[in-house]
Design an enzyme around this catalytic site. Structure first.
Site, PDB file in Angstrom:
ATOM      1  N   TRP A   1       0.836  -1.207   0.000  1.00 38.73           N
ATOM      2  CA  TRP A   1       0.000   0.000   0.000  1.00 38.73           C
ATOM      3  C   TRP A   1       0.876   1.265   0.000  1.00 38.73           C
ATOM      4  O   TRP A   1       0.523   2.275  -0.587  1.00 38.73           O
ATOM      5  CB  TRP A   1      -0.898  -0.006   1.243  1.00 38.73           C
ATOM      6  CG  TRP A   1      -1.736   1.228   1.413  1.00 38.73           C
ATOM      7  CD1 TRP A   1      -2.968   1.481   0.874  1.00 38.73           C
ATOM      8  CD2 TRP A   1      -1.408   2.413   2.164  1.00 38.73           C
ATOM      9  NE1 TRP A   1      -3.421   2.718   1.246  1.00 38.73           N
ATOM     10  CE2 TRP A   1      -2.481   3.317   2.042  1.00 38.73           C
ATOM     11  CE3 TRP A   1      -0.304   2.789   2.937  1.00 38.73           C
ATOM     12  CZ2 TRP A   1      -2.495   4.563   2.648  1.00 38.73           C
ATOM     13  CZ3 TRP A   1      -0.315   4.039   3.543  1.00 38.73           C
ATOM     14  CH2 TRP A   1      -1.407   4.905   3.399  1.00 38.73           C
ATOM     15  N   HIS A   2       2.042   1.159   0.648  1.00 42.48           N
ATOM     16  CA  HIS A   2       2.918   2.326   0.758  1.00 42.48           C
ATOM     17  C   HIS A   2       3.589   2.687  -0.562  1.00 42.48           C
ATOM     18  O   HIS A   2       4.015   3.819  -0.763  1.00 42.48           O
ATOM     19  CB  HIS A   2       3.992   2.099   1.831  1.00 42.48           C
ATOM     20  CG  HIS A   2       3.451   2.181   3.208  1.00 42.48           C
ATOM     21  ND1 HIS A   2       2.801   1.134   3.812  1.00 42.48           N
ATOM     22  CD2 HIS A   2       3.430   3.199   4.108  1.00 42.48           C
ATOM     23  CE1 HIS A   2       2.419   1.503   5.032  1.00 42.48           C
ATOM     24  NE2 HIS A   2       2.788   2.741   5.241  1.00 42.48           N
ATOM     25  N   GLY A   3       3.712   1.716  -1.462  1.00 45.50           N
ATOM     26  CA  GLY A   3       4.324   2.071  -2.743  1.00 45.50           C
ATOM     27  C   GLY A   3       4.738   0.854  -3.534  1.00 45.50           C
ATOM     28  O   GLY A   3       4.726  -0.278  -3.023  1.00 45.50           O
TER      29      GLY A   3
ATOM     30  N   PHE B   1       3.095   8.477  -0.459  1.00 42.72           N
ATOM     31  CA  PHE B   1       2.310   7.252  -0.529  1.00 42.72           C
ATOM     32  C   PHE B   1       0.896   7.553  -1.002  1.00 42.72           C
ATOM     33  O   PHE B   1       0.010   6.772  -0.890  1.00 42.72           O
ATOM     34  CB  PHE B   1       2.294   6.540   0.829  1.00 42.72           C
ATOM     35  CG  PHE B   1       3.691   6.350   1.389  1.00 42.72           C
ATOM     36  CD1 PHE B   1       4.707   5.876   0.562  1.00 42.72           C
ATOM     37  CD2 PHE B   1       3.997   6.662   2.686  1.00 42.72           C
ATOM     38  CE1 PHE B   1       5.990   5.729   1.051  1.00 42.72           C
ATOM     39  CE2 PHE B   1       5.285   6.505   3.188  1.00 42.72           C
ATOM     40  CZ  PHE B   1       6.269   6.046   2.360  1.00 42.72           C
TER      41      PHE B   1
END
Lengths: 474, 299
Positions: free
Chosen positions: A322-324, A474
């Protein structure tokens, strides 16, 4: 427009003046217009995306509610999931997949050059996508009624204080607040202001001061000794917490000044005695989102032990991704999942033995230290641009010749960083260990005095280099 | 409502009053140190030889070494990252608070240096001491300048202030980065983009002003380009051209010691000497009679 700018302060004061002089739907309209102005300040093209996402989920949720057959409801939900995750994947992961595939093919001698479309990542997309996604899922699960007023729904999606970096607000929490006109209360204004000042202090005094020490080391670890690298890695854990929780505090404070309550996003996570406890305190809005919409649907801990571990690993992997886009985020997520699984396996036994040896407080302190150390270890992978860089950094930590204090660089900024971190720890500890009397929280005068001191400290100790919030990426 | 407005005004009033009071206290704390800039404004740096420049000025002319070879009192008023345009202001302030020295050693390689981000801002601590410095801030960084006008505490939000506190009970005149360059630092220095000697007109004008002020006070000026690490210097493009240009514009002899020290152990990095290197340079300069009171043009 970032919170830490003169532009935002002017914008926010003007917003409050206009907002509180209106009533009813015109007040909500101003709120929405301000939110779009705030978001469009970065790039007006992003507005089309957020508007598109709003329209799609508004219509789909109404469709789900009115559809009679279960299969149509499910189809519409799938459409919402596909649309939201599709947009997220396209903007966030398309370039990564293209480049990874090209690299892979290059290794077998097949050189290709596919267009990557020069995609810019729209700021805050991961946050508002999850927000709208939870809305349609909740409507599908009949936990909430769909919103019939587009203006209110659009305001829920785009509400500027929490738009770009959370907290991820649930419709069930926010939409009811839009149903009634917000009433002006001086106490909300002062307490919101106080919360914002705390957020600015966390960002400017702690996070950005630590960034001055951390960034050069991560940018060029080869030029720094092991001691520098250990300090930088440890300080990065504090930096990212102060940065992100600072943003959340500003968001919560700004919303409160406009009469809205946003959920708590951080609750002194470094005082968690276990990783399980840690996830109840760190980025709470994301961890509860993943728990409710991923971990529980996967089966949670209701099945056997191994299925529980599987569910934890899948959930944490997705939390990482989800962060990248990048292997570093995936590996980081897997490391966090592994910590949780290990804790579930051996934690109870170890803590039982520890309690006998060093007592309850000692065990808790030991747990907090271990959580911090393991988290810092994983964040080294998170912070580095590639997995190879992350591994090289980890290797550099253990150079036996790199522990002499004489080799330390940037000593004065390091000293300042350590001092503000220690001060931050003392404040958090005083709250955690209830050193502050309860009357403190009830006394507006004491709160105002704290705000004054924090503002003076920001002027004297703050770092004003225009460093962006870490979670903007993000 | 009236009470609430009153309370808000009280808060704002307290905010500004506390800020002013805090600024006053910090100024006293700063001036109470033995840091070079505090000593300049306290008139505590009387010397026969004064050294002026940026970080190369500090690290090339270590006062204890120069004092040892010359037997004279030495004060170094250079500082890391000090913009060339501040040099005449600091020099003027020095002369206002002290007797003119006999010699001013002026390390002029700062003429070719573009100021790093934040290098001027660290001197906001001196805004109170000299209106010219305030004007320089207003011109170069108006946002920072207004920040300093609104908040006095903000003026002391600088590494310079923190550094000054390390010299509360001892002078910083003997301070020098005393390490030896390592291969990683050397490799990193080659990656730096600033490897071309730049002819920066505004910096040159500032140095000319320093010389003019010195002449007005009958101080002998000794401009010099101090040593570079030879491996770095070999990659520094356009130096000869820059040197000729500078020498011609200054219209006075310009000592060239760029390759005077070849041993890498003399350097803490590619631009700066360590204590051993500074002692070696001081000896060399003394042998060359660089510190003689007669100006080079008279010799």
């Amino acid at each position: 427009m970032t919170f830490v700018s003169v532009t935002f302060l002017v914008f926010f004061v003007l917003f409050l003046l206009i907002y509180w002089n209106l009533a009813g739907s015109s007040r909500i309209l101003v709120c929405l217009a301000a939110s779009y102005l705030f978001y469009g300040w970065w790039d007006y093209r992003f507005l089309a995306l957020i508007l598109g996402s709003t329209v799609v989920d508004f219509l789909i949720a109404r469709g789900i509610h009115t559809a009679n057959s279960k299969s149509v409801k499910r189809l519409l939900l799938s459409l919402s999931v596909f649309a939201n995750l599709g947009v997220l994947c396209f903007f966030k992961y398309f370039k990564f997949f293209i480049q990874s595939t090209e690299d892979l093919m290059a290794q077998v001698g097949w050189i290709v050059d596919w267009p990557t479309l020069n995609i810019i990542l729209p700021i805050g997309i991961s946050f508002y996508t999850f927000q709208t996604l939870s809305y349609t899922i909740d409507v599908y699960r009949q936990k909430i009624q769909p919103e019939n007023d587009f203006l209110k729904f659009a305001t829920f999606v785009a509400f500027f204080p929490q738009l770009v970096a959370g907290p991820i607000v649930r419709a069930s929490h926010f939409l009811p607040q839009l149903q009634s006109d917000r009433t002006f209360q001086f106490s909300n204004l002062t307490s919101g202001f106080h919360q914002m000042v705390i957020g600015f202090a966390k960002k400017l005094i702690i996070a950005d001061t630590l960034a001055v020490v951390v960034d050069p080391v991560f940018a060029f670890p080869e030029g720094h000794c092991s001691l520098d690298m250990i300090f930088a890695a440890s300080l990065f854990s504090i930096q990212i917490y102060a940065d992100f929780s600072g943003y959340s505090d500003i968001a919560i404070g700004a919303a409160r000044m406009a009469g809205f309550e946003l959920p708590l996003n951080f609750d002194r996570p470094f005082f968690a005695a276990s990783f399980r406890d840690f996830w109840r305190r760190w980025h709470i809005s994301l961890s509860t989102w993943l728990r409710d919409y991923l971990y529980f649907p996967l089966g949670g801990s209701r099945q056997n032990q191994w299925m529980t571990y599987r569910n934890i690993m899948i959930t944490m992997l997705l939390a990482g991704v989800w962060h990248g886009a990048g292997l570093t985020f995936a590996v980081w997520g897997l490391m966090l999942g592994a910590y949780l699984c290990m804790e579930a396996m051996i934690g109870p036994l170890v803590s039982q033995r520890c309690r006998k040896m060093i007592g309850e407080r000692g065990t808790q302190a030991m747990g907090s230290l271990l959580v911090f150390a393991f988290l810092t270890f994983s964040l080294i992978i998170f912070r580095n641009p590639t997995l190879v860089d992350g591994m090289a950094y980890l290797g550099g930590l253990f150079d036996p010749n790199g522990f002499s204090p004489n080799l330390l660089q940037n000593r004065i900024p390091l000293l300042k960083a350590l001092a503000v971190s220690f001060g931050f720890f003392l404040i958090e500890a005083s709250i955690s260990w209830s050193f502050l009397p309860n009357t403190y929280y009830r006394q507006p005068m004491l709160r105002s005095a704290t705000s004054l001191v924090l503002l003076w400290m920001i002027a004297f100790l703050g770092t004003f280099q225009g460093t962006a919030f870490v979670y903007f990426q993000f | 409502m009236r009470i609430k407005i009153l309370l808000t005004l009280l808060f704002v009033g307290a905010l500004f009053a506390g800020d002013r009071l805090g600024g006053e206290i910090l100024e006293k704390i700063f001036l109470g140190t033995q840091f070079r800039f505090a000593q300049i404004y306290n008139g505590q740096l009387e010397a026969d030889i004064v050294i002026l420049g940026n970080s190369r000025g500090i690290h090339m002319f270590h006062p204890p070494s120069v004092a040892e070879v010359t037997g004279q009192k030495v004060a170094n008023i250079s500082f890391n990252g000090m913009p060339a345009q501040m040099l005449p202001m600091i020099w003027k302030d020095y002369l206002e608070h002290h007797q003119p020295p006999q010699i001013l050693v002026l390390e002029v390689s700062c003429i070719g240096v573009i100021d790093r981000l934040g290098s001027l801002e660290q001197f906001s601590i001196l805004i109170d001491q000299n209106p010219d410095i305030a004007s320089l801030f207003a011109d170069r960084n108006p946002v920072h300048y207004w920040g300093c006008q609104i908040s006095r505490l903000f003026r002391y939000n600088s590494l310079l202030f923190m550094r000054s506190q390390m010299f509360r009970f001892r002078s910083d005149q003997d301070w020098i980065q005393n390490s030896i360059i390592n291969p990683e630092m050397l490799a990193a220095s080659f990656e730096e983009s600033n490897q071309h000697a730049k002819k920066l007109e505004s910096n040159l004008v500032a140095i000319q002003k320093v010389i003019q002020i010195a002449k007005e006070h009958n101080v002998v000026v000794k401009p010099i380009v101090a040593p570079y690490l030879p491996e770095f210097f070999a990659r520094l493009e356009g130096f000869d051209d820059w040197y000729q240009w500078t020498r011609q514009k200054l219209d006075m002899p310009l000592a060239n010691y760029t390759l005077a020290l070849e041993d890498p152990d003399c350097f803490s990095d590619h631009l700066h000497l360590n204590a051993g290197g500074a002692a070696a340079l001081a000896t060399l300069l003394d042998e060359d009679r660089f510190f003689d009171k007669v100006s080079d043009s008279e010799q």
